[in-house]
Scaffold this motif. Structure first.
Motif, mmCIF file in Angstrom:
data_model
loop_
_atom_site.group_PDB
_atom_site.id
_atom_site.type_symbol
_atom_site.label_atom_id
_atom_site.label_comp_id
_atom_site.label_asym_id
_atom_site.label_seq_id
_atom_site.Cartn_x
_atom_site.Cartn_y
_atom_site.Cartn_z
ATOM 1 N N ARG A 89 -15.968 -2.012 23.819
ATOM 2 C CA ARG A 89 -15.747 -2.393 22.423
ATOM 3 C C ARG A 89 -14.417 -1.829 21.910
ATOM 4 N NH1 ARG A 89 -18.975 -4.514 18.604
ATOM 5 N NH2 ARG A 89 -18.262 -4.260 16.437
ATOM 6 N N ARG A 90 -14.136 -0.576 22.263
ATOM 7 C CA ARG A 90 -12.860 0.014 21.870
ATOM 8 C C ARG A 90 -11.700 -0.760 22.482
ATOM 9 N NH1 ARG A 90 -14.610 6.269 22.974
ATOM 10 N NH2 ARG A 90 -15.754 6.631 21.016
ATOM 11 N N ASP A 104 -13.339 -16.434 17.174
ATOM 12 C CA ASP A 104 -14.372 -16.872 18.120
ATOM 13 C C ASP A 104 -14.137 -16.247 19.491
ATOM 14 O OD1 ASP A 104 -15.632 -18.381 16.230
ATOM 15 O OD2 ASP A 104 -14.795 -20.304 16.860
ATOM 16 N N ALA A 105 -12.876 -16.211 19.907
ATOM 17 C CA ALA A 105 -12.556 -15.602 21.195
ATOM 18 C C ALA A 105 -12.881 -14.113 21.184
ATOM 19 C CB ALA A 105 -11.076 -15.824 21.526
ATOM 20 N N LEU A 106 -12.640 -13.470 20.053
ATOM 21 C CA LEU A 106 -12.959 -12.048 19.916
ATOM 22 C C LEU A 106 -14.460 -11.820 20.050
ATOM 23 C CD1 LEU A 106 -12.021 -9.144 19.171
ATOM 24 C CD2 LEU A 106 -12.374 -9.762 16.781
ATOM 25 N N VAL A 107 -15.262 -12.685 19.421
ATOM 26 C CA VAL A 107 -16.716 -12.580 19.515
ATOM 27 C C VAL A 107 -17.157 -12.734 20.976
ATOM 28 C CG1 VAL A 107 -18.900 -13.686 18.902
ATOM 29 C CG2 VAL A 107 -17.144 -13.323 17.151
ATOM 30 N N SER A 108 -16.536 -13.687 21.681
ATOM 31 C CA SER A 108 -16.866 -13.885 23.101
ATOM 32 C C SER A 108 -16.533 -12.634 23.914
ATOM 33 C CB SER A 108 -16.099 -15.081 23.665
ATOM 34 O OG SER A 108 -16.491 -16.273 23.019
ATOM 35 N N ALA A 109 -15.400 -12.021 23.609
ATOM 36 C CA ALA A 109 -15.015 -10.809 24.326
ATOM 37 C C ALA A 109 -16.008 -9.682 24.065
ATOM 38 C CB ALA A 109 -13.608 -10.390 23.914
ATOM 39 N N GLN A 135 -18.996 -10.435 26.240
ATOM 40 C CA GLN A 135 -18.867 -10.486 27.701
ATOM 41 C C GLN A 135 -18.242 -9.242 28.325
ATOM 42 O OE1 GLN A 135 -17.362 -14.257 29.265
ATOM 43 N NE2 GLN A 135 -17.806 -15.239 27.299
ATOM 44 N N TRP A 136 -17.276 -8.632 27.666
ATOM 45 C CA TRP A 136 -16.575 -7.520 28.302
ATOM 46 C C TRP A 136 -17.461 -6.310 28.566
ATOM 47 C CZ3 TRP A 136 -11.012 -7.190 25.772
ATOM 48 C CH2 TRP A 136 -10.341 -8.408 26.013
ATOM 49 N N PRO A 137 -18.386 -5.958 27.646
ATOM 50 C CA PRO A 137 -19.262 -4.812 27.958
ATOM 51 C C PRO A 137 -20.081 -5.039 29.233
ATOM 52 C CG PRO A 137 -19.342 -5.299 25.623
ATOM 53 C CD PRO A 137 -18.600 -6.435 26.256
ATOM 54 N N GLU A 138 -20.424 -6.295 29.523
ATOM 55 C CA GLU A 138 -21.258 -6.596 30.696
ATOM 56 C C GLU A 138 -20.431 -6.777 31.958
ATOM 57 O OE1 GLU A 138 -24.553 -9.928 32.173
ATOM 58 O OE2 GLU A 138 -23.858 -9.886 30.078
ATOM 59 N N HIS A 139 -19.289 -7.491 31.818
ATOM 60 C CA HIS A 139 -18.500 -7.842 33.011
ATOM 61 C C HIS A 139 -17.252 -6.994 33.194
ATOM 62 C CE1 HIS A 139 -21.076 -11.327 33.501
ATOM 63 N NE2 HIS A 139 -20.814 -11.702 32.251
ATOM 64 N N GLY A 140 -16.946 -6.163 32.219
ATOM 65 C CA GLY A 140 -15.748 -5.338 32.316
ATOM 66 C C GLY A 140 -14.547 -5.989 31.639
ATOM 67 N N PRO A 193 -6.219 -8.914 29.400
ATOM 68 C CA PRO A 193 -7.127 -9.244 28.292
ATOM 69 C C PRO A 193 -6.520 -10.210 27.278
ATOM 70 C CG PRO A 193 -6.343 -6.982 28.109
ATOM 71 C CD PRO A 193 -5.918 -7.474 29.451
ATOM 72 N N GLY A 194 -5.220 -10.117 27.051
ATOM 73 C CA GLY A 194 -4.589 -11.034 26.096
ATOM 74 C C GLY A 194 -4.686 -12.472 26.557
ATOM 75 N N ALA A 195 -4.416 -12.707 27.849
ATOM 76 C CA ALA A 195 -4.507 -14.058 28.393
ATOM 77 C C ALA A 195 -5.957 -14.543 28.412
ATOM 78 C CB ALA A 195 -3.927 -14.078 29.808
ATOM 79 N N TRP A 196 -6.896 -13.622 28.643
ATOM 80 C CA TRP A 196 -8.322 -14.001 28.623
ATOM 81 C C TRP A 196 -8.686 -14.536 27.242
ATOM 82 C CZ3 TRP A 196 -12.842 -13.471 26.132
ATOM 83 C CH2 TRP A 196 -14.041 -13.676 26.820
ATOM 84 N N LEU A 197 -8.262 -13.812 26.198
ATOM 85 C CA LEU A 197 -8.552 -14.247 24.834
ATOM 86 C C LEU A 197 -7.898 -15.598 24.534
ATOM 87 C CD1 LEU A 197 -8.089 -10.878 22.896
ATOM 88 C CD2 LEU A 197 -10.242 -12.135 23.163
ATOM 89 N N MET A 198 -6.660 -15.788 24.973
ATOM 90 C CA MET A 198 -5.975 -17.053 24.726
ATOM 91 C C MET A 198 -6.682 -18.205 25.423
ATOM 92 S SD MET A 198 -3.616 -18.726 23.215
ATOM 93 C CE MET A 198 -2.276 -17.670 22.678
ATOM 94 N N THR A 199 -7.105 -17.994 26.654
ATOM 95 C CA THR A 199 -7.811 -19.041 27.384
ATOM 96 C C THR A 199 -9.116 -19.406 26.693
ATOM 97 O OG1 THR A 199 -6.862 -18.307 29.486
ATOM 98 C CG2 THR A 199 -8.854 -19.644 29.612
ATOM 99 N N ALA A 200 -9.877 -18.379 26.297
ATOM 100 C CA ALA A 200 -11.152 -18.632 25.621
ATOM 101 C C ALA A 200 -10.929 -19.395 24.319
ATOM 102 C CB ALA A 200 -11.869 -17.313 25.349
#
Length: 413
Positions: free
Chosen positions: A6-7, A40-45, A48-53, A58-65
């Protein structure tokens, strides 16, 4: 692990949100919708990130989502079919989480977002709120706390700003050359307003709000990277860097204000001073030595170069204020000029200039006018008059720390 993730999300959001919103706004041509997609991308992160790491990029992950969400949204809306074709052309990206936009494209998008958030169709308050939201990555609550207004007020300003931009059909673009100077002045003004509110808080219990100064300096640095040939951009960065260098020395152990001539200059941040002087040199090399921000930066540099207060070149400062009064005339500049004259040539000369400003309508209710007058009167030994001026200044300020300082000065008289 979940807490760490989360941090990480929060840290990435503060760093990447402006680029993310800028890239999305280019696609959908709507800053409000772009921010919703980014959220919305932030909510997805967060899910998902706490579970999958945390992903490697991370910036590109958010842009893709966010882009995937944008495409899904547009596909469901028949009214946006033509936009879908455009998005299809604009979003030829790899769906892998680590896909990233070209650096040049990111810079262009950020520059468009800067000019859009500071569009003259918006009020200054709306420009500030929207700029801090979409470029600074601040939450509505953080903006409200920084400016001591209700969170609902800030939220309304941001919502109205987005609606105003959409209603006016403001294009998501850098203005043409003939419009850029006026728009750039607005952009610089908003960033400096944010800095000033952090440097000397208008109201409340804190003398400074360092986080606002940091956000403004960061925005200035970003803008300097985007517009490296604009001397006034570097002038503003120079001014903010040098002013920010004194932050630690401006506040005492109990949070009380420490005035410039009483500060421990060993606590001034030499790295920020060097950065500021470099930015000033850059502005001057681009032919901008006479710009309003460059002149103010040159004044700040005079203080930064003085190892002890007695080394301050007040004559040069007075001359710089005189030049500033020609390019950016205002009663406040005249008041500061009077202070410098008083320091260079004696309090009696300074007081004559200040007295000429007493009936200036723009300074009615401005607490620094009686404060300056009280200081000059005290130096002349006219303590009863000085006490009255300090008390009047204390009654005008809305900052509690500053009020106590002024009342203490009144008592000392």
């Amino acid at each position: 692990m979940a807490t760490d993730a989360r941090r990480a999300v929060e840290a990435v959001w503060r760093i990447e949100s402006a680029r993310l919103i800028a890239g999305l706004a280019r696609m959908v041509r709507d800053v409000g919708l772009a921010e919703e997609l980014a959220q919305d991308a932030l909510v997805s992160a967060l899910a998902q990130w706490p579970e999958h790491g945390v992903p490697r990029n991370p910036g590109a992950w958010l842009m893709t989502a966010a882009k995937n969400r944008a495409v899904d949204l547009i596909r469901r809306d028949r009214n946006y079919r033509r936009k879908l074709e455009q998005v299809g052309r604009d979003t030829e990206f790899d769906h892998a989480p680590d896909a990233a936009a070209e650096v040049g494209e990111i810079d262009d998008d950020l520059l468009r977002l800067v000019f859009t958030a500071c569009h003259p169709v918006l009020s200054t308050e709306a420009q500030v709120a929207l700029t801090l939201r979409v470029l600074g990555g601040l939450t509505t609550d953080e903006i409200a706390r920084a400016f001591l207004v209700p969170e609902a007020t800030v939220a309304q300003r941001i919502v109205r700003a987005k609606k105003s931009l959409a209603k006016a059909g403001v294009p998501f673009e850098v203005p043409e050359e003939d419009q850029r100077a006026a728009r750039l002045a607005s952009v610089l003004g908003v960033i400096y307003l944010i800095f000033n509110e952090g440097y000397s808080a208008t109201a409340g219990d804190d003398w400074m709000r360092p986080a606002l100064c940091e956000d403004a300096v960061r925005l200035g640095r970003v803008l300097a990277g985007l517009m490296p040939r604009e001397p006034e951009v570097h002038g503003l960065v120079a001014l903010m860097e040098v002013q920010a260098s004194r932050a630690r020395a401006r506040v005492g152990p109990g949070g009380e204000p420490v005035l410039l001539l009483e500060q421990n200059r060993a606590r001034w941040d030499q790295l920020l001073i060097r950065r500021g002087l470099d930015a000033l040199a850059r502005a001057e090399s681009l032919g901008g030595a006479g710009g309003p921000y460059a002149l103010q930066a040159a004044i700040a540099a005079c203080h930064a170069r003085a190892r002890v207060p007695e080394d301050t070149d007040w004559t040069r400062i007075a001359g710089l204020y005189e030049r500033l009064s020609l390019v950016a005339p205002s009663p406040i500049v005249e008041l500061n000029h009077a202070v410098a004259i008083g320091m260079a040539f004696g309090p009696a000369v300074g007081l004559e200039l200040v007295d000429e400003l007493v009936d200036e309508p723009a300074l009615t209710g401005y607490h620094l006018l009686p404060s300056v007058r009280g200081d000059l009167l005290a130096k002349l030994g006219r303590h009863a008059e000085a006490r009255e001026e300090f008390e009047r200044a204390a009654g005008l300020t809305r900052n509690e720390r500053e009020r106590k300082l002024l009342l203490d000065r009144a008592a000392a008289c």
